[in-house]
Design a protein around this motif. Structure first.
Motif, PDB file in Angstrom:
ATOM      1  N   THR A  32      78.027  68.239 -57.543  1.00  0.00           N
ATOM      2  CA  THR A  32      79.468  68.404 -57.334  1.00  0.00           C
ATOM      3  C   THR A  32      80.060  69.261 -58.439  1.00  0.00           C
ATOM      4  OG1 THR A  32      79.590  66.185 -56.344  1.00  0.00           O
ATOM      5  CG2 THR A  32      81.665  67.204 -57.014  1.00  0.00           C
ATOM      6  N   ASP A  33      80.536  70.438 -58.077  1.00  0.00           N
ATOM      7  CA  ASP A  33      81.282  71.326 -58.992  1.00  0.00           C
ATOM      8  C   ASP A  33      80.537  71.605 -60.299  1.00  0.00           C
ATOM      9  OD1 ASP A  33      83.319  71.453 -57.154  1.00  0.00           O
ATOM     10  OD2 ASP A  33      84.499  69.857 -58.073  1.00  0.00           O
ATOM     11  N   ILE A  34      79.276  71.996 -60.182  1.00  0.00           N
ATOM     12  CA  ILE A  34      78.467  72.274 -61.365  1.00  0.00           C
ATOM     13  C   ILE A  34      78.791  73.656 -61.930  1.00  0.00           C
ATOM     14  CG2 ILE A  34      76.121  72.677 -62.237  1.00  0.00           C
ATOM     15  CD1 ILE A  34      76.709  69.756 -61.718  1.00  0.00           C
ATOM     16  N   ASP A  35      79.066  73.722 -63.231  1.00  0.00           N
ATOM     17  CA  ASP A  35      79.236  74.976 -63.959  1.00  0.00           C
ATOM     18  C   ASP A  35      78.090  75.114 -64.954  1.00  0.00           C
ATOM     19  OD1 ASP A  35      81.659  75.538 -62.678  1.00  0.00           O
ATOM     20  OD2 ASP A  35      82.821  74.461 -64.200  1.00  0.00           O
ATOM     21  N   LEU A  36      77.533  76.324 -65.048  1.00  0.00           N
ATOM     22  CA  LEU A  36      76.411  76.551 -65.968  1.00  0.00           C
ATOM     23  C   LEU A  36      76.317  78.032 -66.295  1.00  0.00           C
ATOM     24  CD1 LEU A  36      73.805  75.332 -67.350  1.00  0.00           C
ATOM     25  CD2 LEU A  36      72.574  76.067 -65.285  1.00  0.00           C
ATOM     26  N   GLU A  37      76.030  78.328 -67.565  1.00  0.00           N
ATOM     27  CA  GLU A  37      75.797  79.710 -67.986  1.00  0.00           C
ATOM     28  C   GLU A  37      74.494  79.778 -68.775  1.00  0.00           C
ATOM     29  OE1 GLU A  37      79.010  81.361 -70.217  1.00  0.00           O
ATOM     30  OE2 GLU A  37      80.380  81.449 -68.495  1.00  0.00           O
ATOM     31  N   ASP A  49      69.554  61.448 -66.334  1.00  0.00           N
ATOM     32  CA  ASP A  49      68.731  60.355 -65.825  1.00  0.00           C
ATOM     33  C   ASP A  49      68.148  60.737 -64.466  1.00  0.00           C
ATOM     34  OD1 ASP A  49      67.521  57.921 -65.848  1.00  0.00           O
ATOM     35  OD2 ASP A  49      69.366  56.744 -66.034  1.00  0.00           O
ATOM     36  N   ASN A  50      67.219  59.942 -63.963  1.00  0.00           N
ATOM     37  CA  ASN A  50      66.698  60.165 -62.614  1.00  0.00           C
ATOM     38  C   ASN A  50      67.852  60.113 -61.612  1.00  0.00           C
ATOM     39  OD1 ASN A  50      64.071  60.292 -63.576  1.00  0.00           O
ATOM     40  ND2 ASN A  50      63.704  58.100 -63.274  1.00  0.00           N
ATOM     41  N   GLY A  51      67.879  61.069 -60.705  1.00  0.00           N
ATOM     42  CA  GLY A  51      68.951  61.131 -59.721  1.00  0.00           C
ATOM     43  C   GLY A  51      70.199  61.829 -60.201  1.00  0.00           C
ATOM     44  N   ALA A  52      70.141  62.466 -61.400  1.00  0.00           N
ATOM     45  CA  ALA A  52      71.329  63.135 -61.941  1.00  0.00           C
ATOM     46  C   ALA A  52      71.611  64.469 -61.263  1.00  0.00           C
ATOM     47  CB  ALA A  52      71.171  63.345 -63.450  1.00  0.00           C
ATOM     48  N   ARG A 225      75.154  64.081 -64.929  1.00  0.00           N
ATOM     49  CA  ARG A 225      75.215  62.648 -64.607  1.00  0.00           C
ATOM     50  C   ARG A 225      75.798  62.487 -63.218  1.00  0.00           C
ATOM     51  NH1 ARG A 225      75.565  57.346 -65.405  1.00  0.00           N
ATOM     52  NH2 ARG A 225      77.558  56.320 -65.060  1.00  0.00           N
ATOM     53  N   LEU A 226      75.038  61.839 -62.353  1.00  0.00           N
ATOM     54  CA  LEU A 226      75.466  61.590 -60.969  1.00  0.00           C
ATOM     55  C   LEU A 226      75.908  62.872 -60.280  1.00  0.00           C
ATOM     56  CD1 LEU A 226      77.479  58.282 -61.542  1.00  0.00           C
ATOM     57  CD2 LEU A 226      75.073  58.544 -60.880  1.00  0.00           C
ATOM     58  N   GLY A 227      75.162  63.951 -60.529  1.00  0.00           N
ATOM     59  CA  GLY A 227      75.415  65.219 -59.858  1.00  0.00           C
ATOM     60  C   GLY A 227      76.567  66.033 -60.405  1.00  0.00           C
ATOM     61  N   ARG A 228      77.074  65.662 -61.577  1.00  0.00           N
ATOM     62  CA  ARG A 228      78.207  66.374 -62.175  1.00  0.00           C
ATOM     63  C   ARG A 228      77.900  66.755 -63.623  1.00  0.00           C
ATOM     64  NH1 ARG A 228      83.196  65.634 -59.475  1.00  0.00           N
ATOM     65  NH2 ARG A 228      83.087  64.166 -57.717  1.00  0.00           N
ATOM     66  N   ASN A 229      78.594  67.789 -64.113  1.00  0.00           N
ATOM     67  CA  ASN A 229      78.533  68.101 -65.537  1.00  0.00           C
ATOM     68  C   ASN A 229      79.070  66.926 -66.337  1.00  0.00           C
ATOM     69  OD1 ASN A 229      79.306  71.226 -64.418  1.00  0.00           O
ATOM     70  ND2 ASN A 229      77.681  71.067 -65.938  1.00  0.00           N
ATOM     71  N   ASN A 230      78.365  66.562 -67.418  1.00  0.00           N
ATOM     72  CA  ASN A 230      78.857  65.452 -68.230  1.00  0.00           C
ATOM     73  C   ASN A 230      78.709  65.741 -69.723  1.00  0.00           C
ATOM     74  OD1 ASN A 230      80.161  62.901 -67.962  1.00  0.00           O
ATOM     75  ND2 ASN A 230      78.330  61.909 -68.818  1.00  0.00           N
TER      76      ASN A 230
END
Length: 272
Positions: A32-37, A49-52, A225-230
């Protein structure tokens, strides 16, 4: 940590930029709404974690999965990674955890498997020379390029898989758990190899659960974490900070141990 001066894309920006990337599998939201450079000459560690969502994100970048929404920019231009072959063509190489090596074939055959004619049009001797040249550039500890993969150590196999990905001259290489199940010496060998790949000016993304390995080579640590940037951390971040970001809990075994040591030191004692 010293600054690394490495030539990047013509725009001076990151090689790879993800903006608001999401991936759904039916009703399940994996990202969900992942930002990465990722910049040239930079190692970015992707932890969680597993499933992140780490593996899903890597597969999106490798062209295995297509994002549900969001934008991917490569060298400053929007791209659509519709297939693994397109990702490779653009310059994104992936070494998955299973390595995909043929154990009954030697190092040369594995390096050039599927590329024996195009684009190099090399014969056996030329392929052997090219293999030795590349492995020497990487300072790889391979006894012979005619050694069958089955006789190599885990670290040497990882080296062969990484070297194979470099034959296509990628701009980014992604490594999924490159030190998993390796001994101390083999882990050091792979971490040194990652350093040499960075020195070649490539952007490197590594997935790892081993925080010590991450600290050893990463310039930035990106937590999912849980599919989001944390959170984004430097390698100098404490274990407490990283564990809290990964688990979402500020109270954990690491924080409790720190508190116990602090209490003992405050009383003038010591702890094992």
């Amino acid at each position: 940590m010293a600054n690394r001066q490495t030539e990047g894309p013509a725009t001076g920006g990151p090689i790879l930029r993800l903006t608001k990337i999401s991936k759904n599998f039916g009703a399940v939201s994996a990202l969900t709404d992942i930002d990465l450079e990722v910049h040239a000459g930079e190692v970015v560690a992707l932890v969680g974690d597993n499933g992140a969502g780490k593996s899903t994100l890597i597969k999106v970048l490798a062209g295995v999965h297509q994002p549900t929404s969001g934008q991917i920019e490569f060298c400053g231009k929007p791209v659509s990674l519709d297939s693994p072959s397109l990702a490779l063509e653009l310059g994104i190489a992936t070494v998955f955890q299973d390595l995909a090596l043929c154990e009954n074939l030697d190092v040369v055959a594995n390096l050039f498997l599927g590329h024996e004619v195009s684009p190099w049009n090399l014969d056996e001797v030329a392929m052997e020379v090219r293999a030795w040249t590349l492995l020497k550039e990487l300072a790889a500890r391979i006894p012979s390029v005619r050694e069958p993969i089955a006789s190599l150590s885990g670290g040497q196999r990882q080296t062969v898989a990484i070297a194979r990905s470099l034959l296509l001259d990628p701009k980014i290489i992604m490594l999924d758990e490159p030190t998993a199940a390796l001994g101390v010496a083999q882990t050091a060998e792979v971490l040194n190899l990652i350093e040499r790949v960075r020195e070649r000016g490539l952007g490197v993304i590594i997935i790892s659960h081993n925080m010590e390995d991450v600290r050893a080579v990463a310039d930035r640590i990106v937590v999912l974490r849980l599919g989001r940037n944390n959170g984004v951390f430097s390698p100098d971040a404490s274990n407490h900070e990283l564990v809290a970001s990964i688990t979402g809990a500020t109270e954990n075994a690491v924080s409790r141990r720190i508190e116990r040591k602090s209490d003992v030191n405050h009383r003038g004692g010591s702890t094992a």
